[in-house]
Write an enzyme that holds these catalytic residues in place. Structure first.
Site, PDB file in Angstrom:
ATOM      1  N   ASN A   1      -9.178   6.620  11.175  1.00 49.96           N
ATOM      2  CA  ASN A   1      -7.897   6.662  11.881  1.00 49.96           C
ATOM      3  C   ASN A   1      -8.142   6.693  13.385  1.00 49.96           C
ATOM      4  OD1 ASN A   1      -6.175   6.673   9.640  1.00 49.96           O
ATOM      5  ND2 ASN A   1      -6.076   8.911   9.545  1.00 49.96           N
TER       6      ASN A   1
ATOM      7  N   ARG B   1      -2.546  -2.530  -6.852  1.00 52.11           N
ATOM      8  CA  ARG B   1      -2.038  -3.397  -5.793  1.00 52.11           C
ATOM      9  C   ARG B   1      -2.424  -4.858  -6.020  1.00 52.11           C
ATOM     10  NH1 ARG B   1      -2.999  -4.436  -0.548  1.00 52.11           N
ATOM     11  NH2 ARG B   1      -5.209  -3.929  -0.602  1.00 52.11           N
TER      12      ARG B   1
ATOM     13  N   ARG C   1       0.846  -1.194   0.000  1.00 46.11           N
ATOM     14  CA  ARG C   1       0.000   0.000   0.000  1.00 46.11           C
ATOM     15  C   ARG C   1       0.882   1.246   0.000  1.00 46.11           C
ATOM     16  NH1 ARG C   1      -2.507  -3.970   2.862  1.00 46.11           N
ATOM     17  NH2 ARG C   1      -4.791  -4.087   2.903  1.00 46.11           N
TER      18      ARG C   1
ATOM     19  N   ARG D   1     -11.268  11.063  -1.635  1.00 43.68           N
ATOM     20  CA  ARG D   1     -10.944   9.689  -1.264  1.00 43.68           C
ATOM     21  C   ARG D   1     -11.779   8.687  -2.059  1.00 43.68           C
ATOM     22  NH1 ARG D   1     -11.446   8.749   4.993  1.00 43.68           N
ATOM     23  NH2 ARG D   1     -10.204   6.897   4.559  1.00 43.68           N
TER      24      ARG D   1
ATOM     25  N   ARG E   1      -8.802  -3.789  10.005  1.00 41.08           N
ATOM     26  CA  ARG E   1      -7.336  -3.709   9.838  1.00 41.08           C
ATOM     27  C   ARG E   1      -6.819  -2.411  10.452  1.00 41.08           C
ATOM     28  NH1 ARG E   1      -3.520  -1.737   6.104  1.00 41.08           N
ATOM     29  NH2 ARG E   1      -1.670  -3.029   5.891  1.00 41.08           N
TER      30      ARG E   1
ATOM     31  N   HIS F   1      -0.218   3.265   4.778  1.00 40.01           N
ATOM     32  CA  HIS F   1      -0.808   2.219   5.621  1.00 40.01           C
ATOM     33  C   HIS F   1      -0.326   0.822   5.216  1.00 40.01           C
ATOM     34  CE1 HIS F   1      -3.818   4.927   7.579  1.00 40.01           C
ATOM     35  NE2 HIS F   1      -3.731   5.576   6.435  1.00 40.01           N
TER      36      HIS F   1
ATOM     37  N   PHE G   1      -3.177  15.421  -0.775  1.00 41.16           N
ATOM     38  CA  PHE G   1      -2.747  14.158  -0.164  1.00 41.16           C
ATOM     39  C   PHE G   1      -1.405  13.655  -0.707  1.00 41.16           C
ATOM     40  CE2 PHE G   1      -3.039   9.509   0.640  1.00 41.16           C
ATOM     41  CZ  PHE G   1      -3.158   9.554   2.015  1.00 41.16           C
TER      42      PHE G   1
ATOM     43  N   TYR H   1      -9.223   5.081  -3.572  1.00 43.10           N
ATOM     44  CA  TYR H   1      -9.087   3.719  -3.033  1.00 43.10           C
ATOM     45  C   TYR H   1      -9.391   2.653  -4.070  1.00 43.10           C
ATOM     46  CZ  TYR H   1      -8.575   5.848   1.546  1.00 43.10           C
ATOM     47  OH  TYR H   1      -8.124   6.586   2.600  1.00 43.10           O
TER      48      TYR H   1
HETATM   49 FE1  HDD Z   1      -6.398   6.927   3.038  1.00 43.13          FE
HETATM   50  C1  HDD Z   1      -5.372   3.725   2.723  1.00 43.13           C
HETATM   51  C2  HDD Z   1      -7.430   6.290   6.256  1.00 43.13           C
HETATM   52  C3  HDD Z   1      -7.219  10.240   3.454  1.00 43.13           C
HETATM   53  C4  HDD Z   1      -5.707   7.488  -0.197  1.00 43.13           C
HETATM   54  N1  HDD Z   1      -6.389   5.320   4.256  1.00 43.13           N
HETATM   55  C5  HDD Z   1      -5.916   4.084   3.938  1.00 43.13           C
HETATM   56  C6  HDD Z   1      -6.076   3.202   5.052  1.00 43.13           C
HETATM   57  C7  HDD Z   1      -6.663   3.930   6.053  1.00 43.13           C
HETATM   58  C8  HDD Z   1      -6.863   5.260   5.544  1.00 43.13           C
HETATM   59  C9  HDD Z   1      -7.020   3.442   7.429  1.00 43.13           C
HETATM   60  C10 HDD Z   1      -5.643   1.752   5.102  1.00 43.13           C
HETATM   61  C11 HDD Z   1      -6.760   0.811   4.812  1.00 43.13           C
HETATM   62  C12 HDD Z   1      -6.277  -0.606   4.959  1.00 43.13           C
HETATM   63  O1  HDD Z   1      -6.068  -1.033   6.107  1.00 43.13           O
HETATM   64  O2  HDD Z   1      -6.073  -1.248   3.939  1.00 43.13           O
HETATM   65  N2  HDD Z   1      -7.095   8.058   4.569  1.00 43.13           N
HETATM   66  C13 HDD Z   1      -7.549   7.586   5.770  1.00 43.13           C
HETATM   67  C14 HDD Z   1      -8.186   8.658   6.491  1.00 43.13           C
HETATM   68  C15 HDD Z   1      -8.123   9.781   5.708  1.00 43.13           C
HETATM   69  C16 HDD Z   1      -7.448   9.391   4.498  1.00 43.13           C
HETATM   70  C17 HDD Z   1      -8.811   8.511   7.853  1.00 43.13           C
HETATM   71  C18 HDD Z   1      -8.650  11.155   5.965  1.00 43.13           C
HETATM   72  C19 HDD Z   1      -9.625  11.416   6.752  1.00 43.13           C
HETATM   73  N3  HDD Z   1      -6.415   8.573   1.859  1.00 43.13           N
HETATM   74  C20 HDD Z   1      -6.828   9.839   2.203  1.00 43.13           C
HETATM   75  C21 HDD Z   1      -6.806  10.694   1.036  1.00 43.13           C
HETATM   76  C22 HDD Z   1      -6.387   9.908  -0.013  1.00 43.13           C
HETATM   77  C23 HDD Z   1      -6.147   8.584   0.525  1.00 43.13           C
HETATM   78  C24 HDD Z   1      -7.202  12.140   1.019  1.00 43.13           C
HETATM   79  C25 HDD Z   1      -6.184  10.254  -1.456  1.00 43.13           C
HETATM   80  C26 HDD Z   1      -6.740  11.232  -2.080  1.00 43.13           C
HETATM   81  N4  HDD Z   1      -5.597   5.815   1.553  1.00 43.13           N
HETATM   82  C27 HDD Z   1      -5.440   6.242   0.283  1.00 43.13           C
HETATM   83  C28 HDD Z   1      -4.944   5.162  -0.654  1.00 43.13           C
HETATM   84  C29 HDD Z   1      -4.873   3.928   0.283  1.00 43.13           C
HETATM   85  C30 HDD Z   1      -5.283   4.513   1.623  1.00 43.13           C
HETATM   86  C31 HDD Z   1      -3.735   5.497  -1.415  1.00 43.13           C
HETATM   87  C32 HDD Z   1      -3.569   3.149   0.303  1.00 43.13           C
HETATM   88  C33 HDD Z   1      -3.947   1.692   0.311  1.00 43.13           C
HETATM   89  C34 HDD Z   1      -5.368   1.691   0.067  1.00 43.13           C
HETATM   90  O3  HDD Z   1      -5.830   2.967  -0.077  1.00 43.13           O
HETATM   91  O4  HDD Z   1      -6.073   0.712  -0.016  1.00 43.13           O
HETATM   92  O5  HDD Z   1      -5.833   4.960  -1.680  1.00 43.13           O
END
Ligand code: HDD
Length: 699
Positions: free
Chosen positions: A154, A375, A78, A364, A118, A81, A167, A368
């Protein structure tokens, strides 16, 4: 030289096959090792060669298939995270929420919905340590009867940025620096603080990130938050704003920075191990799901925008109503298949829940889904068992890499009229029960010209940061100030430190002075603000230390009992029982893993060897040694360190009379946390914060 072949499987072949083999269901009932084509493998130790010492033959399909598969075992981690741990469990609803939501999961009190949760750190790679100073992810996939609902939150209720377009910049700044590839899993470096100093909207989150919240003792002792404002929608289409909270039944607990750093060395898997072992021993962690539900009128009455993810609604303004509980009661069977392949997405919602216009949430919704393709490699990732809904999935989406389903029938389009011809025309839309976006969203916000603009109502970046800092207990404030000193001391570029300080002046002048003093810098002018700073009432609910949810039990905790040969048998056995009776885990730590011989001649096995079991791994410790045992341990630095760290980390220490010289050597000054073994079960429920100023200089 002899060329006779040696059969390396002789004698062990059968066992080896069973250990490493893919189970194949052949008629004789044995588990035979096979290839992926189901062909039984006769020899898993030797390649097929031209002669015993000759080259390998290309026709060795057993070898080629095995190595080919191994070569492709890794998938991209990832982007954030990457380091995570997960468990299965269920959600149980306390009372029907049908008045505010039509979501099936919220209808019937007592009903259980399976889920997979998770937890993760954010910045580090998948092999990084469990305990950096970092936000923790708290992602829950509810397998509801109406499809999957993912609450991807979170352990902190606000975020660094207000708009998702920032982001990638935020993450680039915190990850390893672009040219040098370090530091790993750490925010204490120039690029992170450079970005933060230029983004005053991050100030509130920075206060949380520098607080004890980013040093959770275990994953079981932290809160979770959905962060954004979402919508609940009832059967009449009426919408209610909602914020989601997870409150741990285990209570809230964090570590001390020095302890955290040492845990990282002693056990990089500390939190993953803790979660796995707790579930393994039947001590299932629980969180209550709480909501803050409110209407437009309430939202309008607030001095900030509920669509701004850098703001909270203090619990004192709007209490959190507990609506159910999550119990994690089963470990994954396979880390890769489940924890690694699980794909969360905030866009996964069900009828009865809807998005708000929060610009962070909206961004968001795209990210995802997109990242899972990279991935997991296929648009069919939803068919992987951990991602598959537990309700029927029927549509005309077809084909793609790794398609696992075999759809029947002629029609793969909609509408069609094949059912009129007596054939199966396939699934149809459901206007009454299907997901329909709440039109209320349009009313919430003005619709107008296309603009790249931040609303005025998002402009106050400091009032809530100030409120958070001023809500904390003295000890927590000192930790926060010291964390800022630590992090900024790792920032080599002085202009960045100065700019951060300028922002902190807006939070609290005293905090800025303490941090500046810790850096031996002048307090600079406050940075310009986009909106006046308001003095909000403190919110005691935000505290960990002496807050309403501070952990105050030994239940579910781990306690190290240091013994040596000759330790008093009655004293040791009584303490071990007292800990276990109170619901804690007592671990015997001894100089040798084989254990010790107690005063009555009985043997006691050790759970951990002293050098590998420092006191940072335990919630509190006991040192039960005889005079002789004490003399031996005084020459062992690991024993002295065991006691010194327990004291420095403000833990309860129970000790036998004979252990006093060891405690003195470790610098222990008796206080109410240093007790006789009989008082340990009571003393070990908490840390001794009053001790802290005596053992540590804090900012
Ligand atoms: Fe995110 C993963 C939580 C903003 C893009 N995010 C990811 C995970 C968590 C969060 C817990 C891990 C999920 C897992 O266990 O697989 N993210 C947050 C929270 C945010 C947040 C609480 C704001 C309130 N995230 C955020 C933004 C973006 C992303 C603004 C993009 C515009 N986040 C991602 C991602 C991930 C991710 C890149 C990486 C792996 C995945 O999604 O599955 O898409």
């Amino acid at each position: 030289m002899s060329t006779r072949a040696i059969d390396t499987t002789t004698g062990t072949g059968g066992e080896t096959h069973q250990q490493v083999g893919v189970k194949s269901d052949h008629s004789d009932g044995e588990a035979h090792l096979t290839t992926n084509q189901g062909i039984r493998v006769s020899d898993n130790q030797n390649q097929l060669k031209a002669g015993a010492r000759g080259p390998v033959l290309l026709e060795d399909f057993v070898l080629r298939e095995k190595i080919f598969h191994f070569d492709h075992e890794r998938i991209p981690e990832r982007i954030v995270h990457a380091r995570g741990s997960a468990a299965h469990g269920y959600f149980e609803l306390y009372e029907s929420l049908s008045d505010i939501s039509k979501a099936d999961i919220f209808q019937r009190a007592g009903e259980k919905t399976p889920l997979f949760t998770r937890f993760s750190t954010v910045a580090g790679g998948s092999g990084s340590v469990d305990t950096p100073r970092d936000v923790r992810g708290f992602a829950v996939k509810f397998y509801t009867k109406e499809g999957n609902w993912d609450l991807v939150g979170n352990n902190i209720p606000v975020f660094f940025i207000q708009d998702a377009i920032k982001f990638p910049d935020l993450i680039h700044s915190v990850k390893m620096e672009a040219d040098r590839g370090y530091p790993q899993a750490a925010s204490a470096h120039d690029t992170f603080w450079d970005f933060i100093s230029l983004m005053p909207e991050s100030t509130h989150m920075i206060m949380w990130a520098m607080s004890d919240r980013t040093l959770p003792r275990t994953l079981r002792t932290m809160e979770g938050f959905g962060i954004h404002t979402f919508l609940l929608v009832n059967a009449e289409g009426k919408t209610t704003f909602v914020k989601f909270h997870w409150k741990p039944k285990q209570g809230l607990a964090s570590t001390i920075w020095d302890e955290t750093v040492k845990i990282a060395g002693a056990d990089p898997d500390f939190q993953r191990r803790d979660l796995f072992e707790a579930i393994e021993r039947g001590d299932f962690p629980e969180w209550e799901l709480g909501i803050q539900a409110f209407d437009q009128e309430f939202a309008d009455s607030l001095p900030f925008d509920v669509l701004d993810s850098t703001k909270i609604i203090p619990e004192e303004m709007l209490p959190v109503r507990m609506i159910g509980r999550m119990v994690l009661d089963r470990n994954p069977d396979n880390f890769f298949a489940e924890t690694e392949q699980v794909a969360y997405c905030p866009a996964n919602i069900v009828p009865g829940i809807d998005f708000s216009n929060d610009p962070l949430l909206q961004g968001r919704l795209f990210s995802y889904l997109d990242t899972q393709l990279k991935r997991l490699g296929s648009t069919n990732f939803h068919q992987i068992p951990i991602n598959a809904p537990k309700c029927p999935v029927m549509n005309f989406q077809r084909d793609g890499h790794m398609q696992m389903q075999v759809p029947k029938g002629r029609a793969n389009y909609e509408p069609n009229s094949l059912s009129e011809a007596g054939e199966d025309g396939g699934p149809r839309e459901c206007p009454m029960t299907g997901f329909s976006t709440s039109p209320g969203r349009a009313e919430e916000d003005e619709q107008g010209d296309k603009l790249r603009i931040r609303p005025e109502s998002f402009a106050d970046h400091y009032s809530q940061a100030r409120m958070f800092f001023r809500s904390l207990d003295d000890a927590e404030q000192a930790h926060l100030a010291s964390a800022l000193v630590f992090e900024l001391s790792k920032v080599a570029l002085e202009h960045i430190r100065k700019r951060v300080l300028s922002n902190i002046v807006n939070v609290d002048a005293d905090l800025a002075a303490r941090v500046a003093n810790g850096l031996a810098m002048e307090v600079p002018e406050a940075s310009a603000t986009a909106a006046p700073i308001q003095d909000m009432d403190p919110s005691p609910a935000l505290r960990i230390i002496s807050g309403p949810r501070e952990r105050a039990t030994i239940e579910g905790g781990k306690f190290g009992v240091l013994v040596a040969d000759g330790s008093d048998a009655d004293e040791v056995n009584a303490l071990l029982s007292a800990i276990e009776d109170a619901g804690g885990s007592a671990l015997v730590i001894a100089p040798k893993i084989g254990g010790v011989t107690l005063s009555d001649g009985s043997p006691l096995k050790a759970d951990g060897q002293l050098a590998g079991s420092p006191s940072v791994l335990f919630d509190a410790v006991a040192v039960l040694v005889s005079d002789e045992g004490c003399q031996t341990l005084m020459t062992e630095s690991a024993a002295v360190q065991f006691v010194m760290d327990a004291f420095g980390h403000l833990k309860a220490i129970a000790h036998s009379d004979a252990a006093k010289p060891l405690l003195e050597k470790a610098g222990v000054k008796p206080d109410e946390g240093v007790v006789a073994p009989a008082d340990f079960a009571d003393a070990a429920t908490k840390r001794y914060w009053a001790r802290e100023p005596k053992v540590r200089m804090l900012a």
